[in-house]
Design an enzyme around this catalytic site. Structure first.
Site, PDB file in Angstrom:
ATOM      1  N   ASP A  95       0.856  -1.189   0.000  1.00 44.51           N
ATOM      2  CA  ASP A  95       0.000   0.000   0.000  1.00 44.51           C
ATOM      3  C   ASP A  95       0.888   1.232   0.000  1.00 44.51           C
ATOM      4  O   ASP A  95       1.789   1.361   0.833  1.00 44.51           O
ATOM      5  CB  ASP A  95      -0.903   0.004   1.235  1.00 44.51           C
ATOM      6  CG  ASP A  95      -1.749   1.265   1.329  1.00 44.51           C
ATOM      7  OD1 ASP A  95      -2.591   1.463   0.433  1.00 44.51           O
ATOM      8  OD2 ASP A  95      -1.554   2.041   2.279  1.00 44.51           O
ATOM      9  N   GLU A 177      -0.695  -1.308  -6.204  1.00 47.55           N
ATOM     10  CA  GLU A 177      -1.860  -0.547  -6.644  1.00 47.55           C
ATOM     11  C   GLU A 177      -1.629  -0.015  -8.057  1.00 47.55           C
ATOM     12  O   GLU A 177      -0.523   0.433  -8.376  1.00 47.55           O
ATOM     13  CB  GLU A 177      -2.106   0.634  -5.708  1.00 47.55           C
ATOM     14  CG  GLU A 177      -2.391   0.260  -4.270  1.00 47.55           C
ATOM     15  CD  GLU A 177      -2.385   1.485  -3.387  1.00 47.55           C
ATOM     16  OE1 GLU A 177      -3.457   2.106  -3.257  1.00 47.55           O
ATOM     17  OE2 GLU A 177      -1.321   1.824  -2.853  1.00 47.55           O
ATOM     18  N   ASP A 260      -3.109   1.105   7.061  1.00 52.99           N
ATOM     19  CA  ASP A 260      -2.259   0.827   5.900  1.00 52.99           C
ATOM     20  C   ASP A 260      -1.982  -0.664   5.759  1.00 52.99           C
ATOM     21  O   ASP A 260      -1.909  -1.193   4.643  1.00 52.99           O
ATOM     22  CB  ASP A 260      -0.943   1.596   6.007  1.00 52.99           C
ATOM     23  CG  ASP A 260      -1.140   3.101   5.894  1.00 52.99           C
ATOM     24  OD1 ASP A 260      -2.206   3.509   5.401  1.00 52.99           O
ATOM     25  OD2 ASP A 260      -0.237   3.862   6.291  1.00 52.99           O
TER      26      ASP A 260
END
Length: 284
Positions: A95, A177, A260
């Site tokens: 993340d 991501e 997170d």
């Protein structure tokens, strides 16, 4: 895979003058001097052991001799054979964020506290220099921009190396991501927007990707939507799952975790699903 190695040179004053004259003549002369330097070993190399090994084994074709910020650099291209990607045993979710530049689902966080403080000081210095509008201020601004770029690049190299090393050690792939359009997609307060726009997240992703290719580690990109609001334990999605910046507390099952880390676990799960969909399309 093409891999570029940058080597800093330390010429004597006489050698530096000769090199400058050579650069002014033409690029062909610079390439000639570079080849001679490599053949006769008349310069001092400053690079990591890994870079030195890559140069010795894979250096191909010409090198570029450049002078940047008062430093002499030799830019050499290495043609490194591709490493076969091994079938991953799960995925390491990563993340990316502001408070923590990168967080893995193992719970390791690369804190952005020090980095954000440095970037804040740099912004204030740029603001003061821009207000002066003098030639010396403009020179300092140019040097500052390059220094900041080197700083961000170095940090991104350290973080990406740590992520790839951990994935390779545990036999996992890496789930990242898909940050396409992140600057347009996220909704943040003005100070956070400035921080988001000033950090090279795309560069960090590129570093992870190319280091992973060299290590034979699989990389998949997943949709980051709702990864910070979804519970990694039960899958329940609710914006109330994020009572504050640091905490994820599921309103359905009661599971609690650092926000997170929770997001990284969701990214890891999507990585597994994405890999299966691409590589095992007929799987039940």
């Amino acid at each position: 895979m093409k891999f570029v190695v940058q080597v800093r040179l330390f010429p004597t004053p006489a050698q530096e003058a000769a090199l400058a004259d050579t650069l002014r003549l033409c690029n062909e002369a610079a390439n000639l001097v570079s080849r001679i330097a490599w053949e006769t070993k008349t310069f001092r190399n400053c690079c990591s052991d890994e870079q030195a090994a890559a140069l010795a084994a894979y250096r191909k074709s010409e090198s570029d001799l450049v002078r940047r910020d008062g430093m002499w650099l030799l830019i050499a291209t290495c043609d490194i054979p591709d490493t076969d990607v091994t079938e991953p045993d799960g995925f390491l979710g990563v993340d990316l964020g502001i408070a923590n530049i990168a967080t893995t689902d193992d719970g390791k966080r690369h804190s952005g506290k020090h980095l954000n403080a440095v970037r804040h000081r740099n912004r204030e210095l740029r603001r003061r220099l821009q207000a002066k509008q003098t030639k010396s201020a403009k020179r300092l601004l140019k040097a500052r921009r390059r220094k900041e770029a080197r700083f961000a690049r170095d940090v991104n190299h350290v973080i990406s190396k740590d992520i790839v090393t951990e994935a390779a050690r545990t036999g996992r792939g890496i789930a990242l991501e898909d940050l396409q359009g992140i600057r347009d997609r996220v909704r943040l307060r003005k100070p956070q927007r400035v921080t988001l726009h000033s950090w090279a997240f795309h560069e960090l992703g590129q570093f992870v990707a190319y280091k992973a290719r060299r290590a034979g580690v699989a990389v998949v990109y997943v949709d980051p939507a709702y990864t910070s609001q979804g519970c990694s334990a039960c899958g329940h999605v609710d914006k109330r799952n994020r009572p504050n910046q640091e905490t994820c507390a599921c309103t359905s099952c009661g599971f609690a975790e650092h926000a997170d880390v929770n997001a990284a676990r969701n990214i890891a799960s999507r990585g597994v699903a994405g890999w299966a969909a691409v590589n095992q399309p007929n799987a039940a």
